[in-house]
Each structure stands twice: as C-alpha cells, then as structure tokens.
Design a protein around this motif. Structure first.
Motif, PDB file in Angstrom:
ATOM      1  N   TRP A   1      -8.917   4.258  -2.194  1.00  0.00           N
ATOM      2  CA  TRP A   1      -8.807   5.339  -1.216  1.00  0.00           C
ATOM      3  C   TRP A   1      -8.823   6.719  -1.865  1.00  0.00           C
ATOM      4  O   TRP A   1      -9.024   7.721  -1.166  1.00  0.00           O
ATOM      5  CB  TRP A   1      -7.520   5.193  -0.413  1.00  0.00           C
ATOM      6  CG  TRP A   1      -7.565   4.200   0.693  1.00  0.00           C
ATOM      7  CD1 TRP A   1      -8.345   3.088   0.789  1.00  0.00           C
ATOM      8  CD2 TRP A   1      -6.760   4.225   1.865  1.00  0.00           C
ATOM      9  NE1 TRP A   1      -8.077   2.417   1.942  1.00  0.00           N
ATOM     10  CE2 TRP A   1      -7.096   3.104   2.623  1.00  0.00           C
ATOM     11  CE3 TRP A   1      -5.782   5.086   2.342  1.00  0.00           C
ATOM     12  CZ2 TRP A   1      -6.492   2.816   3.844  1.00  0.00           C
ATOM     13  CZ3 TRP A   1      -5.181   4.800   3.551  1.00  0.00           C
ATOM     14  CH2 TRP A   1      -5.536   3.682   4.295  1.00  0.00           C
ATOM     15  N   ASN A   2      -8.582   6.830  -3.167  1.00  0.00           N
ATOM     16  CA  ASN A   2      -8.490   8.146  -3.804  1.00  0.00           C
ATOM     17  C   ASN A   2      -9.732   8.980  -3.523  1.00  0.00           C
ATOM     18  O   ASN A   2     -10.858   8.501  -3.668  1.00  0.00           O
ATOM     19  CB  ASN A   2      -8.312   8.022  -5.315  1.00  0.00           C
ATOM     20  CG  ASN A   2      -6.954   7.509  -5.716  1.00  0.00           C
ATOM     21  OD1 ASN A   2      -6.162   7.065  -4.878  1.00  0.00           O
ATOM     22  ND2 ASN A   2      -6.658   7.554  -6.995  1.00  0.00           N
TER      23      ASN A   2
ATOM     24  N   SER B   1      -0.032   5.666  -0.134  1.00  0.00           N
ATOM     25  CA  SER B   1      -1.038   6.697  -0.328  1.00  0.00           C
ATOM     26  C   SER B   1      -0.422   8.063  -0.109  1.00  0.00           C
ATOM     27  O   SER B   1       0.445   8.239   0.737  1.00  0.00           O
ATOM     28  CB  SER B   1      -2.248   6.481   0.592  1.00  0.00           C
ATOM     29  OG  SER B   1      -1.855   6.243   1.913  1.00  0.00           O
TER      30      SER B   1
ATOM     31  N   HIS C   1       0.837  -1.195   0.000  1.00  0.00           N
ATOM     32  CA  HIS C   1       0.000   0.000   0.000  1.00  0.00           C
ATOM     33  C   HIS C   1       0.870   1.243   0.000  1.00  0.00           C
ATOM     34  O   HIS C   1       1.881   1.292   0.676  1.00  0.00           O
ATOM     35  CB  HIS C   1      -0.860  -0.034   1.273  1.00  0.00           C
ATOM     36  CG  HIS C   1      -1.544   1.247   1.603  1.00  0.00           C
ATOM     37  ND1 HIS C   1      -1.404   1.862   2.811  1.00  0.00           N
ATOM     38  CD2 HIS C   1      -2.371   2.041   0.893  1.00  0.00           C
ATOM     39  CE1 HIS C   1      -2.134   2.963   2.843  1.00  0.00           C
ATOM     40  NE2 HIS C   1      -2.718   3.093   1.687  1.00  0.00           N
TER      41      HIS C   1
ATOM     42  N   VAL D   1      -6.940  12.085   0.675  1.00  0.00           N
ATOM     43  CA  VAL D   1      -6.118  11.109  -0.044  1.00  0.00           C
ATOM     44  C   VAL D   1      -6.081  11.546  -1.507  1.00  0.00           C
ATOM     45  O   VAL D   1      -7.086  11.511  -2.209  1.00  0.00           O
ATOM     46  CB  VAL D   1      -6.665   9.672   0.085  1.00  0.00           C
ATOM     47  CG1 VAL D   1      -5.780   8.696  -0.689  1.00  0.00           C
ATOM     48  CG2 VAL D   1      -6.759   9.264   1.555  1.00  0.00           C
TER      49      VAL D   1
ATOM     50  N   SER E   1      -3.471   6.831  -4.370  1.00  0.00           N
ATOM     51  CA  SER E   1      -3.190   5.640  -3.576  1.00  0.00           C
ATOM     52  C   SER E   1      -3.047   4.425  -4.473  1.00  0.00           C
ATOM     53  O   SER E   1      -3.465   4.434  -5.644  1.00  0.00           O
ATOM     54  CB  SER E   1      -4.310   5.390  -2.557  1.00  0.00           C
ATOM     55  OG  SER E   1      -5.516   5.057  -3.214  1.00  0.00           O
TER      56      SER E   1
ATOM     57  N   GLN F   1      -7.102   2.018  -6.469  1.00  0.00           N
ATOM     58  CA  GLN F   1      -7.218   3.410  -6.040  1.00  0.00           C
ATOM     59  C   GLN F   1      -8.467   3.656  -5.182  1.00  0.00           C
ATOM     60  O   GLN F   1      -8.987   4.772  -5.130  1.00  0.00           O
ATOM     61  CB  GLN F   1      -7.236   4.351  -7.263  1.00  0.00           C
ATOM     62  CG  GLN F   1      -5.877   4.527  -7.919  1.00  0.00           C
ATOM     63  CD  GLN F   1      -5.476   3.347  -8.786  1.00  0.00           C
ATOM     64  OE1 GLN F   1      -6.271   2.848  -9.561  1.00  0.00           O
ATOM     65  NE2 GLN F   1      -4.244   2.895  -8.650  1.00  0.00           N
TER      66      GLN F   1
END
Length: 170
Positions: free
Chosen positions: A84-85, A53, A51, A70, A73, A82
């Motif tokens: 978490w983007n 980010s 991972h 974020v 990521s 992605q």
C-alpha cells in the motif's frame, strides 16, 4: 495495467454530511490514532496482527473531496508487506437527484497486486456497507477489537511512531 479499485455509493444525505461522515474515520472504518481534519494531518489505522497503515491527508475540499496518501503500511497476509505504500485513497463527493454520490478510489490498488482480492473485498464491505449506513444514520459498523486484540492508546502511538520512522528512513 488495470484500473484502480473504485466503488460508488449513493446516499440520502447532503454532500457536506457525506464529507463530515467520511472524515470521522473511527465511525465507519475503525479506531485510528491521529487527526483527519486538515491537509497535512496524519493518522494510523490498525487491525492487530493483520494490517496497519499510516496516512497523510493530502486533499480536503468540504462537500467535494478527500484524499489520503498511504505513508507507510504493513499488510501481514501478502508477500509485499508494504504494497500500500505510496498509494492514495480518494473520496469524490457529488450531489445527485437521489442525494449524494460518493466515489471511493484506492489509487494503486489494482488486480495485479497480491492484496487486491482481500483488500477490495474489505473496502467494499466498509464503503458500501459501513460508510453508507454511517452517512445516512450516524451508525456505522467499524472494525472493533476486544479481548487480547484490543489496542491501547499507547499501542496506537507506538505504531504511529513506527510509521513515521519508516517514512524518515526512506
């Protein structure tokens, strides 16, 4: 849609001590590249092979709140790398009779997401364990790397560059 992942800890510390400890990301989460001390600062967090980010600090109110957007990521163990983007990590800090309550919320990390199980477990470990201890004692248990997975400063800078390029490409 389900609620965002949230957890609250109560610490034996002042709100300002909690704020200062949260801002020292390397002390409780793991090695970062970049800065976390002003709105607009950017930093990158990496777990090699698992991972990374990139974050932009979007809110800082000493002793009260912190928020990080974020910006890019890559979560290696889910289909949507992605996921978490565009999500936001928030820390709300409030004085209580028992010390200070820190409410952590990862807005956009919901049970519908593929990463929710693993990511919420990891956040629980870091916030409820490492961050709490770091605030109260100054000694957290951040994720550390050694041997082949250790990253150099140049490695972090390269990952930070990649996150910035992915943002610019949007």
């Amino acid at each position: 849609m389900s609620a965002d992942y949230t957890t609250t800890i109560t610490v034996a510390a002042t709100p300002q001590q909690a704020y200062d400890a949260i801002s020292d990301v390397s002390g409780w989460w793991g090695r970062i590249t970049g800065r976390t001390t002003a709105v607009g600062d950017e930093f990158v967090y990496v777990v090699p092979g698992l991972h990374y980010s990139g974050f932009r600090v979007t809110e800082l109110e000493p002793g009260r709140r912190i928020a990080w957007l974020v910006t890019g990521s890559h979560v290696d163990f889910v289909d949507d790398k992605q996921e978490w983007n565009g999500t936001t990590v928030r820390f709300g800090i409030e004085p209580t009779d028992a010390g200070t309550a820190v409410t952590f919320t990862h807005e956009g990390l919901t049970p519908e997401g593929e990463c929710y199980g693993a990511c919420s477990n990891a956040w629980s470990m870091f916030v409820n364990g490492s961050l709490k201890t770091f605030i109260e004692t100054g000694q957290g248990t951040p994720y550390l790397f050694a041997g082949d997975e250790a990253l150099t400063g140049d490695d972090h800078e390269e990952l930070h560059r990649q996150v910035r390029e992915s943002i610019a490409a949007r």
